[in-house]
Enzyme design. Structure first.
Site, PDB file in Angstrom:
ATOM      1  N   TYR A  80       0.855  -0.898   0.024  1.00  0.00           N
ATOM      2  CA  TYR A  80       0.155   0.268   0.051  1.00  0.00           C
ATOM      3  C   TYR A  80       0.984   1.123  -0.019  1.00  0.00           C
ATOM      4  O   TYR A  80       1.994   1.191   0.944  1.00  0.00           O
ATOM      5  CB  TYR A  80      -0.935   0.079   1.314  1.00  0.00           C
ATOM      6  N   CYS A  99       1.458   3.085   3.446  1.00  0.00           N
ATOM      7  CA  CYS A  99       1.732   2.143   4.683  1.00  0.00           C
ATOM      8  C   CYS A  99       3.190   2.508   5.123  1.00  0.00           C
ATOM      9  O   CYS A  99       4.217   2.472   4.325  1.00  0.00           O
ATOM     10  CB  CYS A  99       1.669   0.750   4.216  1.00  0.00           C
ATOM     11  N   PHE A 122       5.376   0.582   6.641  1.00  0.00           N
ATOM     12  CA  PHE A 122       6.149  -0.460   6.838  1.00  0.00           C
ATOM     13  C   PHE A 122       6.678  -0.698   5.129  1.00  0.00           C
ATOM     14  O   PHE A 122       7.556  -1.009   4.955  1.00  0.00           O
ATOM     15  CB  PHE A 122       5.459  -1.745   7.145  1.00  0.00           C
ATOM     16  N   CYS A 123       5.838  -0.394   4.121  1.00  0.00           N
ATOM     17  CA  CYS A 123       6.054  -0.397   2.833  1.00  0.00           C
ATOM     18  C   CYS A 123       6.925   0.923   2.228  1.00  0.00           C
ATOM     19  O   CYS A 123       7.733   0.544   1.837  1.00  0.00           O
ATOM     20  CB  CYS A 123       4.803  -0.514   1.975  1.00  0.00           C
TER      21      CYS A 123
END
Length: 246
Positions: free
Chosen positions: A6, A9, A11-12
């Site tokens: 995403y 996001c 973490f991404c």
């Protein structure tokens, strides 16, 4: 490399920061956050997922970064071999939900000579690991309560998410208004779960000040003249607020 993500996001965003910094070419598959049909082939149902050569699957942003960094320094081992250093551990958390964790996820798996070369000063490796974990365990939890702090901010944030993400027209409209309302309430829950102050901005300012103090005035980055994995993680997490009121 193919990154399932995403866009907004944190973490991404951390994984993209690492890939971009090291100039690694990769393709992006933007996952629809409602249906998630793009990752229906995967038993692991979260993002980011990084596929290597179409057949090796890396899960968890910190495992992805540690294993890729290990590979870049020591290309004699295959990605599959490196992955064995980060075994999965399943457990049940305090809310009775099954969670998957990974052993050693902040370790870059190197030999003595490589460690001395990458981390020339005593304590550098431990410092990097400590602050990478801090980014995952603390900094990341300050994002939602800050970007969904008020109903107005929640709507603005979801407008940004819908424009950056993969939504159909109706789905986008639905996600913006229902998602914003849901995240406004979830942010309040996260605030109490992580014992945040009434004004969540204060926690965010304190976290950023703690980071700046840890880097100190004598270094350009925590990694010295060049960013290390902790620098890239903190940058990746904070970058998702760019363009928002927070």
């Amino acid at each position: 490399l193919t990154l399932y993500q995403y866009k907004t996001c944190p973490f991404c965003s951390k994984v993209r920061a690492f890939l971009d910094y090291h100039g690694l070419p990769y393709e992006i598959v933007e996952v629809n956050p409602v249906m998630r049909k793009e990752i229906k082939w995967s038993v692991y149902r979260k993002v980011p997922i990084l596929m290597v050569d179409g057949n090796v699957q890396l899960n968890d942003s910190s495992v992805i970064i540690s294993s890729l960094k290990t590979y870049l320094i020591n290309t004699e081992r295959s990605m599959s071999e490196i992955l064995h250093c980060y075994p999965e551990m399943k457990s049940v958390n305090e809310r009775g939900k099954e969670v998957t964790e990974y052993s050693n996820k902040y370790w870059v798996m190197l030999g003595e000579a490589e460690i001395t070369e990458i981390y020339p000063e005593k304590g550098m490796q431990k410092e990097e690991m400590k602050w990478r974990q801090w980014a995952d365990d603390w900094l990341v939890h300050l994002i939602s309560p800050n970007v969904y702090r008020t109903t107005g901010e929640a709507l603005a944030s979801f407008d940004y998410i819908v424009r950056g993400g993969k939504f159909g027209t109706f789905e986008g409209f639905f996600a913006k208004y229902v998602g914003a309302a849901a995240m406004f309430l979830i942010a309040k829950r996260l605030k109490s779960r992580h014992n945040l102050q009434d004004d969540v901005r204060e926690d965010l300012y304190k976290a950023v000040n703690d980071w700046v103090a840890a880097v100190g005035k004598k270094r350009k980055f925590m990694g010295g003249d060049q960013p290390n994995l902790a620098d890239l993680a903190v940058f990746g997490v904070l970058r998702v607020m760019e363009g928002l009121q927070a």
